[in-house]
Design a protein around this motif. Structure first.
Motif, PDB file in Angstrom:
ATOM      1  N   TYR A  74      56.259   6.812  75.515  1.00 34.46           N
ATOM      2  CA  TYR A  74      55.186   5.966  75.018  1.00 34.46           C
ATOM      3  C   TYR A  74      55.275   5.787  73.502  1.00 34.46           C
ATOM      4  N   GLY A  75      55.624   6.872  72.809  1.00 34.01           N
ATOM      5  CA  GLY A  75      55.757   6.786  71.359  1.00 34.01           C
ATOM      6  C   GLY A  75      56.838   5.819  70.942  1.00 34.01           C
ATOM      7  N   ARG A  76      58.010   5.890  71.589  1.00 33.49           N
ATOM      8  CA  ARG A  76      59.122   4.993  71.253  1.00 33.49           C
ATOM      9  C   ARG A  76      58.788   3.538  71.593  1.00 33.49           C
ATOM     10  N   CYS A  77      58.028   3.346  72.670  1.00 38.95           N
ATOM     11  CA  CYS A  77      57.678   1.986  73.094  1.00 38.95           C
ATOM     12  C   CYS A  77      56.485   1.422  72.327  1.00 38.95           C
ATOM     13  N   GLY A  78      55.943   2.194  71.389  1.00 39.46           N
ATOM     14  CA  GLY A  78      54.889   1.683  70.516  1.00 39.46           C
ATOM     15  C   GLY A  78      53.475   1.827  71.025  1.00 39.46           C
ATOM     16  N   SER A  79      53.286   2.499  72.160  1.00 38.43           N
ATOM     17  CA  SER A  79      51.932   2.666  72.698  1.00 38.43           C
ATOM     18  C   SER A  79      51.414   4.053  72.321  1.00 38.43           C
ATOM     19  N   LEU A  80      50.914   4.171  71.092  1.00 40.65           N
ATOM     20  CA  LEU A  80      50.441   5.470  70.611  1.00 40.65           C
ATOM     21  C   LEU A  80      49.207   5.933  71.368  1.00 40.65           C
ATOM     22  N   ALA A  81      48.390   4.989  71.817  1.00 39.95           N
ATOM     23  CA  ALA A  81      47.190   5.366  72.575  1.00 39.95           C
ATOM     24  C   ALA A  81      47.581   6.046  73.884  1.00 39.95           C
ATOM     25  N   ASP A  82      48.574   5.489  74.587  1.00 39.48           N
ATOM     26  CA  ASP A  82      49.040   6.106  75.831  1.00 39.48           C
ATOM     27  C   ASP A  82      49.725   7.440  75.560  1.00 39.48           C
ATOM     28  N   ALA A  83      50.472   7.502  74.469  1.00 32.01           N
ATOM     29  CA  ALA A  83      51.141   8.757  74.108  1.00 32.01           C
ATOM     30  C   ALA A  83      50.097   9.850  73.876  1.00 32.01           C
ATOM     31  N   ARG A  84      49.063   9.533  73.096  1.00 31.43           N
ATOM     32  CA  ARG A  84      48.045  10.545  72.783  1.00 31.43           C
ATOM     33  C   ARG A  84      47.233  10.908  74.021  1.00 31.43           C
ATOM     34  N   ARG A  85      46.946   9.922  74.859  1.00 30.49           N
ATOM     35  CA  ARG A  85      46.188  10.197  76.089  1.00 30.49           C
ATOM     36  C   ARG A  85      46.979  11.155  76.977  1.00 30.49           C
ATOM     37  N   THR A  86      48.267  10.911  77.108  1.00 28.20           N
ATOM     38  CA  THR A  86      49.117  11.789  77.916  1.00 28.20           C
ATOM     39  C   THR A  86      49.199  13.182  77.301  1.00 28.20           C
ATOM     40  N   PHE A  87      49.358  13.239  75.989  1.00 29.06           N
ATOM     41  CA  PHE A  87      49.417  14.511  75.274  1.00 29.06           C
ATOM     42  C   PHE A  87      48.132  15.321  75.489  1.00 29.06           C
ATOM     43  N   ASP A  88      46.993  14.668  75.356  1.00 34.31           N
ATOM     44  CA  ASP A  88      45.707  15.361  75.489  1.00 34.31           C
ATOM     45  C   ASP A  88      45.453  15.859  76.909  1.00 34.31           C
ATOM     46  N   LYS A  89      46.039  15.158  77.904  1.00 37.21           N
ATOM     47  CA  LYS A  89      45.833  15.564  79.308  1.00 37.21           C
ATOM     48  C   LYS A  89      46.733  16.723  79.725  1.00 37.21           C
ATOM     49  N   MET A  90      47.727  17.040  78.913  1.00 37.33           N
ATOM     50  CA  MET A  90      48.655  18.122  79.286  1.00 37.33           C
ATOM     51  C   MET A  90      47.920  19.465  79.280  1.00 37.33           C
ATOM     52  N   GLN A  91      47.982  20.176  80.406  1.00 37.73           N
ATOM     53  CA  GLN A  91      47.310  21.472  80.496  1.00 37.73           C
ATOM     54  C   GLN A  91      48.059  22.541  79.713  1.00 37.73           C
ATOM     55  N   ARG A  92      49.387  22.405  79.651  1.00 39.02           N
ATOM     56  CA  ARG A  92      50.204  23.326  78.842  1.00 39.02           C
ATOM     57  C   ARG A  92      51.062  22.509  77.899  1.00 39.02           C
ATOM     58  N   ARG A  93      51.106  22.960  76.649  1.00 38.71           N
ATOM     59  CA  ARG A  93      51.915  22.262  75.645  1.00 38.71           C
ATOM     60  C   ARG A  93      52.759  23.276  74.895  1.00 38.71           C
ATOM     61  N   ASP A  94      54.036  22.963  74.712  1.00 37.61           N
ATOM     62  CA  ASP A  94      54.888  23.829  73.889  1.00 37.61           C
ATOM     63  C   ASP A  94      55.116  23.146  72.540  1.00 37.61           C
ATOM     64  N   ILE A  95      55.929  23.744  71.686  1.00 40.51           N
ATOM     65  CA  ILE A  95      56.145  23.189  70.348  1.00 40.51           C
ATOM     66  C   ILE A  95      56.820  21.822  70.428  1.00 40.51           C
ATOM     67  N   VAL A  96      57.619  21.591  71.495  1.00 43.66           N
ATOM     68  CA  VAL A  96      58.256  20.281  71.673  1.00 43.66           C
ATOM     69  C   VAL A  96      57.199  19.204  71.906  1.00 43.66           C
ATOM     70  N   SER A  97      56.144  19.552  72.645  1.00 42.12           N
ATOM     71  CA  SER A  97      55.057  18.594  72.899  1.00 42.12           C
ATOM     72  C   SER A  97      54.446  18.135  71.577  1.00 42.12           C
ATOM     73  N   TRP A  98      54.124  19.116  70.735  1.00 42.80           N
ATOM     74  CA  TRP A  98      53.509  18.799  69.443  1.00 42.80           C
ATOM     75  C   TRP A  98      54.466  18.006  68.566  1.00 42.80           C
ATOM     76  N   ASN A  99      55.717  18.414  68.524  1.00 47.08           N
ATOM     77  CA  ASN A  99      56.695  17.700  67.698  1.00 47.08           C
ATOM     78  C   ASN A  99      56.844  16.251  68.144  1.00 47.08           C
ATOM     79  N   THR A 100      56.841  16.048  69.455  1.00 46.58           N
ATOM     80  CA  THR A 100      57.021  14.694  69.998  1.00 46.58           C
ATOM     81  C   THR A 100      55.850  13.796  69.624  1.00 46.58           C
ATOM     82  N   MET A 101      54.632  14.345  69.705  1.00 44.31           N
ATOM     83  CA  MET A 101      53.454  13.544  69.361  1.00 44.31           C
ATOM     84  C   MET A 101      53.408  13.266  67.859  1.00 44.31           C
ATOM     85  N   ILE A 102      53.750  14.268  67.055  1.00 44.79           N
ATOM     86  CA  ILE A 102      53.797  14.061  65.601  1.00 44.79           C
ATOM     87  C   ILE A 102      54.840  12.985  65.269  1.00 44.79           C
ATOM     88  N   ALA A 103      56.001  13.050  65.933  1.00 49.41           N
ATOM     89  CA  ALA A 103      57.067  12.072  65.686  1.00 49.41           C
ATOM     90  C   ALA A 103      56.610  10.656  66.004  1.00 49.41           C
TER      91      ALA A 103
END
Length: 481
Positions: A74-103
């Motif tokens: 979603y981030g690469r395709c320009g849909s930051l809203a979908d990227a953040r929505r998916t990120f927020d719904k993740m029950q478990r997040r590792d450092i890669v999750s955070w790095n990907t959303m920051i990127a």
């Protein structure tokens, strides 16, 4: 059917998605991962959403790896809203999750959002890694983000990453993007280890800030230390050769490129042609141009621009014809460049032919091409046709307005220039330094002192008074009035 084989090729993406929709095969998490990578590479948001729907139905959505890939897609395709929505719904997040959303935020210049996530990582007890630091530094890429960039840099030092070559290079890039070359160079000089990327980033920083001779000196130091330049280094340093004064350095760099064996690499060759063009050595530029058998549009454009820059309109037009005879379709840069060649020599008849061809071939007259047509007619003294093209443009930016204003000012129609300047502002466009300099020249030609004083006040209000271009125009205006 084996879905994993199909998704190796982007051109089979639609076929695979249709197969998923029709339940012709079963996909596992690895296949979904490949599909998401394919969507990401293709920049296809609609395809990515279809894959996401299948992942949701399969019950695999909460797999951390797939969640990370969804956020990245979603981030690469320009849909930051979908990227953040998916990120927020993740029950478990590792450092890669955070790095990907920051990127994702950093990619589109959302510095504050990226920094908030960076701070949240630490509040949640996760330890940032080198990717985290590089990613968040990429978000700090303008003078407005300097304070935030310094805070991140302090955190890097506190966490013990100060001498990491990858992170250190990102710090150099951050300071350079923020316009603080002294700090960028200090970090560069303090690095215990420097790789070719570190050298290239520092050289590029000097080039981007107009310090070409510093860039050339640093490249010489790089060579003296035995660091092998790569393609990006060579293209960057060739761009540092500002004109005839740097021809000797350009020739030495060219000789080094031959030694390395990259003279026929199309990207490097294009930079060589551009360098010789800027230095006025059109014969050398043409020699390199002819050596490349598979010439792309960019290379053609650079060679045409070299002729245009030196007012060799006939050669530019011949090359334009040759380009099309070889089956290369000109783009908007080609059209703008060849029109500029006509403008520089006041070749109105040729310019009209190209304008007619643009219309006849159905080329879209975007703002870049439209501006070039207006400039061509303006420089050739045909203000009526310049105005007609301007009035037909659906999109008009500050550059287009300034071009027409300049045409009127240059040909003694100062009143029309002033009217256009006022109309531009009424339509909500903010003048840049070139627009101010152009309209001040119009005031000078009209000896319109009161209007010139008013515009001078505007330049002070906008912070342009100390700009060299605007300052010269102000002095010229008062001198002539």
């Amino acid at each position: 059917r084996d879905a994993s084989v199909l998704c190796e090729k982007l051109d089979r993406l639609d076929e695979l998605l249709d197969g998923l929709d029709g339940e012709l095969f079963h996909a596992d998490s690895a296949t979904y991962g490949r599909l998401l990578r394919a969507c990401k590479e293709a920049g296809s948001l609609s395809a990515g959403k279809r894959v996401h729907l299948h992942i949701s139905r399969s019950g695999l959505e909460q797999q951390v790896c797939l969640g990370n890939q969804l956020v990245g897609m979603y981030g690469r395709c320009g849909s930051l809203a979908d990227a953040r929505r998916t990120f927020d719904k993740m029950q478990r997040r590792d450092i890669v999750s955070w790095n990907t959303m920051i990127a994702a935020y950093a990619r589109y210049g959302y510095c504050k959002e990226a920094l908030r996530l960076f701070q949240q990582i630490q509040l949640e007890g996760l330890i940032p890694n080198e990717v985290t630091f590089v990613t968040v530094l990429n978000a700090c890429r303008s003078p407005a983000a300097l304070a935030d960039g310094r805070l991140v840099h302090a955190c890097i030092v506190d966490r013990g990453f100060g001498f990491n070559v990858i992170v250190g290079t990102a710090v150099i890039r951050m300071y350079a993007k923020c316009g603080i070359l002294a700090d960028a160079r200090r970090i560069f000089d303090e690095m215990r280890e420097r790789n070719v990327v570190s050298w290239t980033v520092m050289i590029a920083a000097y080039v981007q800030q107009g310090c070409e001779w510093e860039a050339l000196r640093l490249f010489g130091q790089m060579q003296a230390e035995g660091v092998m330049p790569n393609r990006i280094t060579l293209v960057t340093i060739l761009n540092a050769c500002p004109g005839p004064a740097a021809l000797g350095e350009g020739k030495l760099i060219h000789a080094r490129i031959i030694d390395i064996g990259l003279e026929l690499d199309i990207v490097v060759a294009t930079a060589i042609v551009k360098m010789y063009g800027k230095c006025g050595c059109l014969k050398d530029a043409n020699t390199i141009f002819r050596k490349i058998s598979d010439r792309d549009v960019i290379l053609w454009n650079v060679m045409i621009a070299a002729y245009a820059q030196h007012e060799r309109c006939e050669e530019a037009l011949q090359l334009f014809e040759h380009m099309q005879s070889e089956g290369k379709m000109p783009d908007e840069i080609t059209l703008a460049t060849v029109l500029n060649a006509c403008a520089s020599t006041a070749a109105l008849a040729e310019g009209k032919l190209i304008h007619a061809r643009i219309i006849g071939c159905g080329h879209a007259v975007d703002v870049i091409v439209g501006t070039a047509i207006v400039e061509m007619y303006g420089k050739c003294g045909n203000l009526d046709d310049a105005r007609k093209v301007f009035d037909k443009m659906l999109e008009r930016d500050v550059v287009l307005w300034t071009t027409l204003i300049g045409a009127y000012a240059h040909h003694g129609s100062g009143k029309e220039a002033l009217q256009l300047f006022q109309q531009m502002q009424l339509e909500g466009l903010v003048p840049d330094k070139f627009a101010f300099a152009t309209i001040l020249d119009a005031c000078a030609n009209l000896a319109a002192l009161s209007e010139g004083k008013r515009i001078h006040a505007c330049t002070i209000e906008r912070g342009f008074e100390l700009d060299v271009v605007v300052g010269n125009a102000i002095v010229n205006m008062y001198g002539k009035c």
